[in-house]
Design a protein around this motif. Structure first.
Motif, PDB file in Angstrom:
ATOM      1  N   GLU A 225      -0.904  -3.822   9.130  1.00 26.07           N
ATOM      2  CA  GLU A 225      -1.352  -5.211   9.167  1.00 26.07           C
ATOM      3  C   GLU A 225      -1.714  -5.578   7.957  1.00 26.07           C
ATOM      4  O   GLU A 225      -1.439  -6.793   7.444  1.00 26.07           O
ATOM      5  CB  GLU A 225      -2.310  -5.537  10.210  1.00 26.07           C
ATOM      6  CG  GLU A 225      -2.750  -7.014  10.503  1.00 26.07           C
ATOM      7  CD  GLU A 225      -3.570  -7.398  11.654  1.00 26.07           C
ATOM      8  OE1 GLU A 225      -2.975  -7.483  12.989  1.00 26.07           O
ATOM      9  OE2 GLU A 225      -4.669  -7.269  11.338  1.00 26.07           O
ATOM     10  N   ILE A 226      -2.496  -4.874   7.079  1.00 28.16           N
ATOM     11  CA  ILE A 226      -2.897  -5.259   5.724  1.00 28.16           C
ATOM     12  C   ILE A 226      -1.823  -5.288   4.962  1.00 28.16           C
ATOM     13  O   ILE A 226      -1.889  -6.172   4.154  1.00 28.16           O
ATOM     14  CB  ILE A 226      -4.113  -4.267   5.385  1.00 28.16           C
ATOM     15  CG1 ILE A 226      -5.459  -4.284   6.325  1.00 28.16           C
ATOM     16  CG2 ILE A 226      -4.579  -4.526   4.028  1.00 28.16           C
ATOM     17  CD1 ILE A 226      -6.519  -2.975   6.236  1.00 28.16           C
ATOM     18  N   ASP A 227      -0.974  -4.183   4.910  1.00 24.32           N
ATOM     19  CA  ASP A 227       0.128  -4.180   4.131  1.00 24.32           C
ATOM     20  C   ASP A 227       1.033  -5.588   4.217  1.00 24.32           C
ATOM     21  O   ASP A 227       1.578  -6.077   3.266  1.00 24.32           O
ATOM     22  CB  ASP A 227       0.924  -2.814   4.476  1.00 24.32           C
ATOM     23  CG  ASP A 227       2.055  -2.662   3.422  1.00 24.32           C
ATOM     24  OD1 ASP A 227       1.799  -2.395   2.578  1.00 24.32           O
ATOM     25  OD2 ASP A 227       3.093  -3.030   4.006  1.00 24.32           O
ATOM     26  N   ALA A 228       1.251  -5.894   5.380  1.00 17.96           N
ATOM     27  CA  ALA A 228       2.187  -6.939   5.670  1.00 17.96           C
ATOM     28  C   ALA A 228       1.631  -8.213   5.066  1.00 17.96           C
ATOM     29  O   ALA A 228       2.083  -9.116   4.622  1.00 17.96           O
ATOM     30  CB  ALA A 228       2.369  -7.048   7.224  1.00 17.96           C
ATOM     31  N   ALA A 229       0.018  -8.328   5.472  1.00 21.20           N
ATOM     32  CA  ALA A 229      -0.521  -9.522   4.896  1.00 21.20           C
ATOM     33  C   ALA A 229      -0.442  -9.615   3.434  1.00 21.20           C
ATOM     34  O   ALA A 229      -0.191 -10.693   2.739  1.00 21.20           O
ATOM     35  CB  ALA A 229      -2.095  -9.448   5.259  1.00 21.20           C
ATOM     36  N   LEU A 230      -0.469  -8.576   2.661  1.00 19.85           N
ATOM     37  CA  LEU A 230      -0.449  -8.646   1.163  1.00 19.85           C
ATOM     38  C   LEU A 230       0.998  -8.727   0.728  1.00 19.85           C
ATOM     39  O   LEU A 230       1.289  -9.501  -0.080  1.00 19.85           O
ATOM     40  CB  LEU A 230      -0.793  -7.190   0.882  1.00 19.85           C
ATOM     41  CG  LEU A 230      -2.331  -6.779   0.724  1.00 19.85           C
ATOM     42  CD1 LEU A 230      -2.684  -5.287   0.494  1.00 19.85           C
ATOM     43  CD2 LEU A 230      -3.268  -7.722  -0.210  1.00 19.85           C
ATOM     44  N   ALA A 231       2.060  -8.278   1.565  1.00 22.54           N
ATOM     45  CA  ALA A 231       3.351  -8.496   1.158  1.00 22.54           C
ATOM     46  C   ALA A 231       3.786  -9.906   1.408  1.00 22.54           C
ATOM     47  O   ALA A 231       4.508 -10.443   0.485  1.00 22.54           O
ATOM     48  CB  ALA A 231       4.316  -7.610   1.889  1.00 22.54           C
ATOM     49  N   ASP A 232       3.605 -10.427   2.511  1.00 24.05           N
ATOM     50  CA  ASP A 232       3.762 -11.879   2.906  1.00 24.05           C
ATOM     51  C   ASP A 232       2.863 -12.874   2.213  1.00 24.05           C
ATOM     52  O   ASP A 232       3.260 -14.012   2.280  1.00 24.05           O
ATOM     53  CB  ASP A 232       3.601 -12.124   4.172  1.00 24.05           C
ATOM     54  CG  ASP A 232       4.772 -11.061   4.980  1.00 24.05           C
ATOM     55  OD1 ASP A 232       5.747 -10.761   4.155  1.00 24.05           O
ATOM     56  OD2 ASP A 232       4.739 -10.590   6.063  1.00 24.05           O
ATOM     57  N   GLY A 233       1.742 -12.532   1.633  1.00 29.77           N
ATOM     58  CA  GLY A 233       0.587 -13.474   1.248  1.00 29.77           C
ATOM     59  C   GLY A 233       0.159 -14.556   2.287  1.00 29.77           C
ATOM     60  O   GLY A 233      -0.052 -15.671   1.915  1.00 29.77           O
ATOM     61  N   ARG A 234      -0.231 -13.934   3.265  1.00 29.46           N
ATOM     62  CA  ARG A 234      -0.576 -14.857   4.338  1.00 29.46           C
ATOM     63  C   ARG A 234      -2.193 -15.009   4.234  1.00 29.46           C
ATOM     64  O   ARG A 234      -2.978 -14.520   4.352  1.00 29.46           O
ATOM     65  CB  ARG A 234      -0.523 -14.166   5.669  1.00 29.46           C
ATOM     66  CG  ARG A 234       1.030 -14.189   6.009  1.00 29.46           C
ATOM     67  CD  ARG A 234       1.384 -13.298   7.577  1.00 29.46           C
ATOM     68  NE  ARG A 234       0.910 -12.057   7.554  1.00 29.46           N
ATOM     69  CZ  ARG A 234       0.771 -11.546   8.484  1.00 29.46           C
ATOM     70  NH1 ARG A 234       0.662 -12.085   9.794  1.00 29.46           N
ATOM     71  NH2 ARG A 234       0.732  -9.926   8.416  1.00 29.46           N
TER      72      ARG A 234
ATOM     73  N   LEU B  21       1.106  -1.069  -0.006  1.00 29.73           N
ATOM     74  CA  LEU B  21       0.147   0.010   0.088  1.00 29.73           C
ATOM     75  C   LEU B  21       0.993   1.232   0.041  1.00 29.73           C
ATOM     76  O   LEU B  21       2.150   0.891   0.451  1.00 29.73           O
ATOM     77  CB  LEU B  21      -0.964   0.086   1.309  1.00 29.73           C
ATOM     78  CG  LEU B  21      -1.878  -1.196   1.398  1.00 29.73           C
ATOM     79  CD1 LEU B  21      -2.750  -1.140   2.680  1.00 29.73           C
ATOM     80  CD2 LEU B  21      -2.796  -1.264   0.026  1.00 29.73           C
ATOM     81  N   ARG B  22       0.345   2.373  -0.565  1.00 29.37           N
ATOM     82  CA  ARG B  22       1.139   3.445  -0.508  1.00 29.37           C
ATOM     83  C   ARG B  22       0.420   4.886  -0.010  1.00 29.37           C
ATOM     84  O   ARG B  22      -0.685   4.896  -0.060  1.00 29.37           O
ATOM     85  CB  ARG B  22       1.592   3.688  -1.938  1.00 29.37           C
ATOM     86  CG  ARG B  22       2.679   3.108  -2.473  1.00 29.37           C
ATOM     87  CD  ARG B  22       3.957   3.260  -1.890  1.00 29.37           C
ATOM     88  NE  ARG B  22       5.189   2.341  -2.456  1.00 29.37           N
ATOM     89  CZ  ARG B  22       5.374   0.998  -2.078  1.00 29.37           C
ATOM     90  NH1 ARG B  22       4.666   0.505  -0.916  1.00 29.37           N
ATOM     91  NH2 ARG B  22       6.357   0.567  -2.640  1.00 29.37           N
ATOM     92  N   LEU B  23       1.017   5.698   0.760  1.00 28.20           N
ATOM     93  CA  LEU B  23       0.550   6.897   1.300  1.00 28.20           C
ATOM     94  C   LEU B  23       0.713   7.835   0.094  1.00 28.20           C
ATOM     95  O   LEU B  23       2.034   8.067  -0.303  1.00 28.20           O
ATOM     96  CB  LEU B  23       1.102   7.050   2.818  1.00 28.20           C
ATOM     97  CG  LEU B  23       0.930   8.668   3.072  1.00 28.20           C
ATOM     98  CD1 LEU B  23      -0.404   8.846   3.588  1.00 28.20           C
ATOM     99  CD2 LEU B  23       1.963   9.106   4.212  1.00 28.20           C
ATOM    100  N   VAL B  24      -0.237   8.614  -0.116  1.00 28.40           N
ATOM    101  CA  VAL B  24      -0.068   9.375  -1.147  1.00 28.40           C
ATOM    102  C   VAL B  24       0.068  10.794  -0.509  1.00 28.40           C
ATOM    103  O   VAL B  24      -0.918  11.393  -0.081  1.00 28.40           O
ATOM    104  CB  VAL B  24      -1.241   9.425  -2.397  1.00 28.40           C
ATOM    105  CG1 VAL B  24      -1.180  10.572  -3.415  1.00 28.40           C
ATOM    106  CG2 VAL B  24      -1.431   8.105  -2.939  1.00 28.40           C
TER     107      VAL B  24
END
Length: 602
Positions: free
Chosen positions: A456-465, A300-303
């Protein structure tokens, strides 16, 4: 027995759902007690808003002093009545208005009520790089486009722009004011989302400080004030104040709420007495959160200013000459290096605190960082497929529509996760980003909850949990584009020579529709419903917009093109709701009968 509205509101207020949306009091700053105890009418000693001479006159003067205006008027019918009054007082019936296409629908209603001819100026789309993907925002209104429109139409009587936009994008009001005034036009600025501007150097300066003639602020959007409260400011000799007061009498209720007016006065007094302290604390909390998100988000990115590393117009990268990131397409200096840089000595740096001054070629002149925009543009299909979201059909068609290398998670998808799993209610979800509004009333708990949820959402996406982000919400019910210019597909503008829009429609997200009739002509003509898919070539008798914010892709009186229909279908496939048509399914549209026999506006 079904639950009534009051019961539902009380239950919701007692829950742990945290508001990342307006009103700016965030349901926690209480400016008075029992509202019934102060709910009165115009009794002796309490003045009359429509003929203020006593306590209400002084309250409005207090607001004028705070904002640096010559005169300020209370608006109890929201910014909408201010927009209607400002346009009605500034443009003669049947006259011409120069309007930013990404304006709130109340501006179009003003054009209808006064049977105005409207020339549009379109903002460019700033395609913001986000780890190889692009998140598009409407950029700033370009002064050169305003100047060109005024040159082509010397009969323009007023210019109306929205600054900041719902996303926090600010235009160069000083340059636009100079252009408008040189052409003899009044400059009206819809600054509804910028009532907090000027309260701290971290935020952009007010439009009033840069030559706007009439400015409208919604107190309730970004400050601790009740919903529906707003202010209209006037300065200079160009605005007809007598007409303005007359139209305020027309568009405001004859029974103004003393509860709302007391709330406005309490908000202004709070800012007078404690504003410096409140905003200093707010800026510290806000920048700490933004800094952590900038450093730790991987997908995810902060704009914000630091994220504007590559902007594109018509597919070409733009690199302003004064960028400290020359060679990388940067439009600003890196915010990590400028967290607490004060304004330049001349006081003209547009963002002041934490911003570098933009060049006149930049697509985004300035940015309000109280708007927290989280982009999903870099989320890949592989990431989504590795995580079970439950309602997979909500984003499956979206991913297919964008293609294998495109965006696989929509803004409404992210909003639904925040809502269902974390009990955080965002302000708005666009096709590929979510917006949260932060104000002085936000608690440290609120900042912490939003930060923790995003990480937490970002970590799940990055790690594919798998399974970490399951939720049961219905994406179709998400608040999509909740009050602004967030329609997220690329431009379909055909550049039709009959389209009355300043600036190329390419590189914008607003199609250059041919204007056949005025809005009033179209809405008062005989109409007939036709299937939307078969409506190409017809003249629309309805608006088609994504709401909120209610910014039209199609306006009554404009011809429906094949390109527009393709655009609308893409928006629908992206999970965004088309509004404005009488047919709530969005499959049929009302068109003008025998429009070709009617008077053209050209």
């Amino acid at each position: 027995m079904s639950e009534n509205l009051l019961e539902k509101l009380e239950r919701y207020g007692a829950s742990d759902f945290y508001p990342l949306h307006m009103p700016g009091h965030k349901r926690r700053i209480s400016l008075f007690g029992d509202p019934f105890a102060i709910d009165i009418t115009e009794i002796d000693g309490f003045d009359d808003l429509h003929n203020a001479q006593g306590i209400l006159l002084e309250a409005q003067r207090r607001a004028a002093r705070l904002y640096g205006a010559e005169e300020t008027y209370y608006l109890v019918n929201g910014s909408t009545c201010g927009i209607l009054s400002a346009v009605s007082a500034s443009v003669a019936r049947g006259g011409r208005l120069l309007l930013a296409r990404n304006s709130h629908r109340s501006c179009y209603h003003a054009a209808f009520l006064n049977d105005l001819r409207v020339t549009y100026v379109c903002p460019p789309v700033a395609e913001i790089s986000a780890a190889g993907a692009a998140c598009g925002l409407c950029g700033s209104i370009r002064p050169e486009d305003v100047r060109e429109a005024l040159r082509r139409h010397p009969d323009i009587q007023a210019v109306l722009v929205t600054s900041p936009t719902y996303d926090g994008v600010v235009s160069d009001i000083g340059a636009i004011a100079e252009a408008a005034h040189a052409a003899g036009a009044v400059l009206i600025v819809d600054e509804a989302h910028g009532a907090h501007f000027g309260m701290h150097s971290y935020f952009p300066e007010r439009a009033l400080a840069h030559g706007a003639d009439i400015v409208i602020n919604s107190l309730h959007k970004t400050l601790p004030s009740l919903t529906q409260t707003a202010l209209l400011h006037v300065q200079g000799e160009r605005a007809d104040r007598e007409k303005l007061r007359s139209y305020l009498d027309i568009y405001q209720t004859s029974s103004p709420s003393y509860i709302l007016m007391a709330g406005m006065d309490a908000c202004v007094r709070l800012l007078e007495e404690q504003g410096e302290e409140l905003f200093a604390s707010f800026v510290t909390r806000l920048e700490q959160m933004r800094d952590e998100l900038r450093r730790k988000l991987r997908v995810l990115r902060l704009v914000d200013g630091s994220e504007l590393s590559t902007i594109q117009e018509n597919g070409q990268s733009q690199t302003p000459a004064n960028s400290s990131r020359a060679g990388t397409g940067g439009t600003r200096q890196n915010l990590d290096d400028l967290k607490y840089v004060k304004k330049s000595a001349d006081g003209k740096s547009p963002g002041g605190f934490g911003y570098a001054k933009l060049t006149e070629h930049a697509l985004i002149y300035d940015f309000d960082r109280s708007k927290v925009l989280i982009s999903t543009a870099a989320v890949s299909g592989e990431m989504v497929s590795a995580v079970r979201f439950g309602q997979t059909e909500c984003f499956g068609s979206y991913a297919a529509d964008r293609g294998a290398g495109g965006i696989a998670m929509s803004g409404s998808e992210l909003a639904a996760i925040l809502r269902e799993k974390y009990h955080l209610e965002p302000e708005m979800a666009a096709a590929d980003y979510v917006t949260a509004i932060m104000t002085v009333a936000d608690t440290q708990e609120g900042f912490d909850r939003l930060t923790a949820a995003l990480l937490e959402i970002d970590a799940a996406l990055a790690d594919g949990r798998k399974g970490v982000l399951s939720f049961s919400g219905n994406c179709a019910d998400s608040k999509v584009d909740r009050e602004t210019d967030q329609d997220k597909a690329e431009s379909d503008g055909s550049g039709d020579e009959n389209a009355d829009m300043a600036g190329s429609a390419e590189g914008t997200r607003y199609p250059a529709n041919e204007e056949v009739l005025t809005i009033r002509q179209a809405l008062e003509s005989p109409v007939a419903p036709v299937p939307l898919a078969d409506s190409a070539g017809q003249v629309s008798a309805e608006y088609v917009y994504l709401y909120p914010p209610g910014i039209p892709l199609l306006v009554p009186g404009e011809r429906i093109s094949e390109e527009l229909l393709q655009r609308l279908e893409r928006e629908r496939n992206a999970g965004l709701a088309l509004r404005g048509m009488a047919d709530e399914s969005g499959r049929a549209i009302r068109v003008v009968m025998e429009a070709t026999e009617m008077r053209s506006v050209s």
